[in-house]
Design an enzyme around this catalytic site. Sequence first.
Site, PDB file in Angstrom:
ATOM      1  N   SER A 138      -1.427   0.986  -0.336  1.00  0.00           N
ATOM      2  CA  SER A 138      -2.157   1.753  -1.345  1.00  0.00           C
ATOM      3  C   SER A 138      -3.398   2.354  -0.700  1.00  0.00           C
ATOM      4  CB  SER A 138      -2.540   0.877  -2.544  1.00  0.00           C
ATOM      5  OG  SER A 138      -3.265  -0.251  -2.128  1.00  0.00           O
TER       6      SER A 138
ATOM      7  N   MET B 138       0.326  -5.110   1.145  1.00  0.00           N
ATOM      8  CA  MET B 138      -0.691  -4.951   1.109  1.00  0.00           C
ATOM      9  C   MET B 138      -0.637  -4.389   2.453  1.00  0.00           C
ATOM     10  SD  MET B 138       0.926  -6.378  -1.349  1.00  0.00           S
ATOM     11  CE  MET B 138       2.317  -7.014  -1.408  1.00  0.00           C
ATOM     12  N   PRO B 139      -1.177  -3.571   2.918  1.00  0.00           N
ATOM     13  CA  PRO B 139      -2.619  -3.352   2.939  1.00  0.00           C
ATOM     14  C   PRO B 139      -3.102  -2.279   1.945  1.00  0.00           C
ATOM     15  CG  PRO B 139      -1.599  -2.499   4.931  1.00  0.00           C
ATOM     16  CD  PRO B 139      -0.527  -3.087   4.114  1.00  0.00           C
ATOM     17  N   HIS B 140      -4.384  -2.384   1.664  1.00  0.00           N
ATOM     18  CA  HIS B 140      -5.045  -1.410   0.810  1.00  0.00           C
ATOM     19  C   HIS B 140      -6.161  -0.751   1.620  1.00  0.00           C
ATOM     20  CE1 HIS B 140      -6.910   0.492  -2.606  1.00  0.00           C
ATOM     21  NE2 HIS B 140      -8.059  -0.072  -2.274  1.00  0.00           N
TER      22      HIS B 140
END
Length: 76
Positions: A41, A1-3
Amino acid sequence: MPHVDIKCFPRDLNEEQKTALAADIAEVIIRHFNSKDASVSVALNQVQQEDWKAQVWDTEIGPKLDELIKKPGYSM
């Protein structure tokens, strides 16, 4: 993650430009978070100018001004 979820007024970006934008953003995130590319993402959500206040300012910016790392130079 990070998004990363980018909201902006509509832009006429082709797929190549969107891919380049996502790659540039991912590069910065990877560097600062010491993440792997597969963990990052990026979303690009285009919001009509007349909908910005209701869809973005009133829900994500205004109520969270104290939490924002970079605050906008405008208010609504």
